[in-house]
Design an enzyme around this catalytic site. Structure first.
Site, PDB file in Angstrom:
ATOM      1  N   GLY A 212     -45.536  28.473  57.378  1.00  0.00           N
ATOM      2  CA  GLY A 212     -46.444  27.579  56.829  1.00  0.00           C
ATOM      3  C   GLY A 212     -47.947  27.728  56.920  1.00  0.00           C
TER       4      GLY A 212
ATOM      5  CB  THR B 237     -33.252  23.333  58.250  1.00  0.00           C
ATOM      6  OG1 THR B 237     -33.545  24.591  57.928  1.00  0.00           O
ATOM      7  CG2 THR B 237     -34.514  22.453  57.849  1.00  0.00           C
TER       8      THR B 237
ATOM      9  CE1 TYR C 249     -32.302  21.576  55.005  1.00  0.00           C
ATOM     10  CE2 TYR C 249     -31.489  22.975  53.084  1.00  0.00           C
ATOM     11  CZ  TYR C 249     -32.741  22.530  53.672  1.00  0.00           C
ATOM     12  OH  TYR C 249     -33.855  22.683  53.448  1.00  0.00           O
TER      13      TYR C 249
ATOM     14  N   GLY D 190     -35.451  27.145  48.378  1.00  0.00           N
ATOM     15  CA  GLY D 190     -34.495  27.071  47.518  1.00  0.00           C
ATOM     16  C   GLY D 190     -34.701  27.864  46.150  1.00  0.00           C
TER      17      GLY D 190
ATOM     18  CE  LYS E 234     -37.800  26.616  57.843  1.00  0.00           C
ATOM     19  NZ  LYS E 234     -37.700  25.242  57.069  1.00  0.00           N
TER      20      LYS E 234
ATOM     21  CE1 TYR F 123     -37.613  21.497  44.866  1.00  0.00           C
ATOM     22  CE2 TYR F 123     -37.707  23.874  44.742  1.00  0.00           C
ATOM     23  CZ  TYR F 123     -36.947  22.673  45.334  1.00  0.00           C
ATOM     24  OH  TYR F 123     -36.276  22.741  46.494  1.00  0.00           O
TER      25      TYR F 123
ATOM     26  CB  ILE G 271     -48.939  32.897  56.808  1.00  0.00           C
ATOM     27  CG1 ILE G 271     -48.515  32.453  58.310  1.00  0.00           C
ATOM     28  CG2 ILE G 271     -49.104  34.179  56.770  1.00  0.00           C
ATOM     29  CD1 ILE G 271     -47.206  31.812  58.644  1.00  0.00           C
TER      30      ILE G 271
ATOM     31  CB  SER H  67     -32.293  28.557  51.132  1.00  0.00           C
ATOM     32  OG  SER H  67     -31.935  27.379  50.834  1.00  0.00           O
TER      33      SER H  67
ATOM     34  N   GLY I 161     -43.202  31.295  53.043  1.00  0.00           N
ATOM     35  CA  GLY I 161     -42.264  30.654  51.855  1.00  0.00           C
ATOM     36  C   GLY I 161     -42.842  30.762  50.628  1.00  0.00           C
TER      37      GLY I 161
ATOM     38  CG  HIS J 182     -39.082  21.432  55.205  1.00  0.00           C
ATOM     39  ND1 HIS J 182     -37.814  21.636  55.690  1.00  0.00           N
ATOM     40  CD2 HIS J 182     -38.661  21.731  53.642  1.00  0.00           C
ATOM     41  CE1 HIS J 182     -36.694  21.766  54.791  1.00  0.00           C
ATOM     42  NE2 HIS J 182     -37.496  21.946  53.533  1.00  0.00           N
TER      43      HIS J 182
END
Length: 348
Positions: free
Chosen positions: A275, A156, A130, A79, A219, A24, A277, A106, A297, A243
């Site tokens: 994203g 987002t 969201y 999440g 975002k 996931y 890094i 989140s 993330g 994302h």
């Protein structure tokens, strides 16, 4: 084993997390082209370091929306942190506070907004939203975030529908029975269909503005056209994001899209990027190309999987040390000296 770099934490998480949880967190959309390109794009950028600069004292602090952070790396919204560590997002919030940086919690947290806030009082926290079909539930979340002391609202924009992540389909991914999407428990009961509202438009920023005094950061922006629309609709910040490659595959790597967005914005709002890094030198490249701060993330989840709050602090500390070293080796004594002159854009 000594944890020397972020890939050490990745290896640990892959080895010890249950397969369904690892899959996931690791998943990208479709062929995972964009997920992998986020990382590869950084490797194509080359530095133009300056020599014989006085870097005996370095200052890596910066400010985002007026709040000082210890270095320009924050924690992106992801999440289900309890899949990585039993205390979930509470541990994430504590680690961010300990390292004096920003954590974006989140909507799909496995701890409530109130629990996250109470776990790390005084920490810098933004809330990622969201917008759902059940607008009353979304409105309530915004108001709870503000009441709980969150200092920014991150909308987002790139999820009208969930991207196709093949391993999640194969695994029949679901949260274990003892975990809940805590902020949406009642909303799930109200709305049994897909929760996300695919009818959301730019005009909904005005609706959000009517609900809260918090600054709004958007975002998921990847083009100059949307960057200009974001500024026109009064947001205070933009996170250049795809994302983590989990939505539309074969879009641009975020570091490549950053250049276009920064040029379009022309300093009118702060621009951040997430994203790909994985090293302190990646942070330096992002700042050289105009990002005010980067957000991590998956590496944050690897740190949690290793040792919870302590593991995530270690991830952040490694990035902090690598960034300080890269900055000094490039000839910069402070964040304010970082600019496009430090990188070769011809390699992009």
């Amino acid at each position: 084993m000594a944890m020397v770099c972020l890939s050490d934490f990745e290896d640990y998480a892959k080895k010890y997390l249950p397969k369904i949880a690892w899959d996931y967190f690791a998943a990208g959309a479709d062929d995972c082209t964009t997920r992998d390109e986020n990382i590869m794009a950084y490797k194509r950028i080359r530095f133009r370091p300056r020599m014989l600069q006085d870097v005996s004292v370095t200052d890596i602090r910066t400010k985002i929306l007026g709040s000082e952070i210890s270095f320009p790396v924050g924690i992106a919204p992801t999440g289900f942190h309890q899949l990585a560590w039993p205390d979930g997002e509470k541990s994430t919030a504590r680690a961010a506070r300990a390292m004096n940086t920003c954590y974006i919690a989140s909507t799909y947290s496995t701890c409530t907004l109130e629990e996250i806030s109470a776990a790390a009082p005084g920490g810098l926290r933004w809330f990622q939203l969201y917008i759902h079909r059940n607008r009353a539930a979304s409105q309530q979340l915004v108001q709870r975030a503000e009441a709980s002391g969150f200092q920014g609202l991150v909308l987002t924009a790139d999820l009208p529908y969930t991207g196709k992540r093949r391993d999640d389909v194969r695994n029949g991914f679901r949260l274990p029975p003892h975990m809940k999407v805590k902020n949406l428990e009642r909303a799930f009961e109200v709305c049994k269909m897909s929760l996300l509202d695919p009818s959301v438009t730019w005009n909904d920023i005005y609706w959000l503005r009517s609900l809260t005094r918090l600054p709004i950061i958007i975002k998921g922006i990847l083009t100059r056209e949307d960057a200009e629309l974001a500024v026109r609709h009064g947001v205070q910040g933009i996170i250049v994001s795809n994302h983590g490659g989990r939505q539309l595959d074969e879009g641009p790597a975020t570091i490549d899209a950053l250049v276009e967005v920064v040029e379009a914005v022309r300093g009118r709002v702060e621009v951040y990027v997430d994203g790909g890094i994985r090293k302190g030198s990646d942070v330096l490249k992002a700042l050289a190309l105009g990002a005010k701060c980067v957000f991590i993330g998956r590496p944050a989840l690897w740190g949690l999987a290793y040792k919870g709050e302590e593991g995530l602090q270690e991830v952040l500390r490694i990035l902090q040390d690598e960034f300080r070293l890269s900055m000094a080796l490039a000839g910069c004594a402070s964040v304010s000296e970082i600019g496009q002159h430090l990188v070769q854009l011809s390699k992009l």
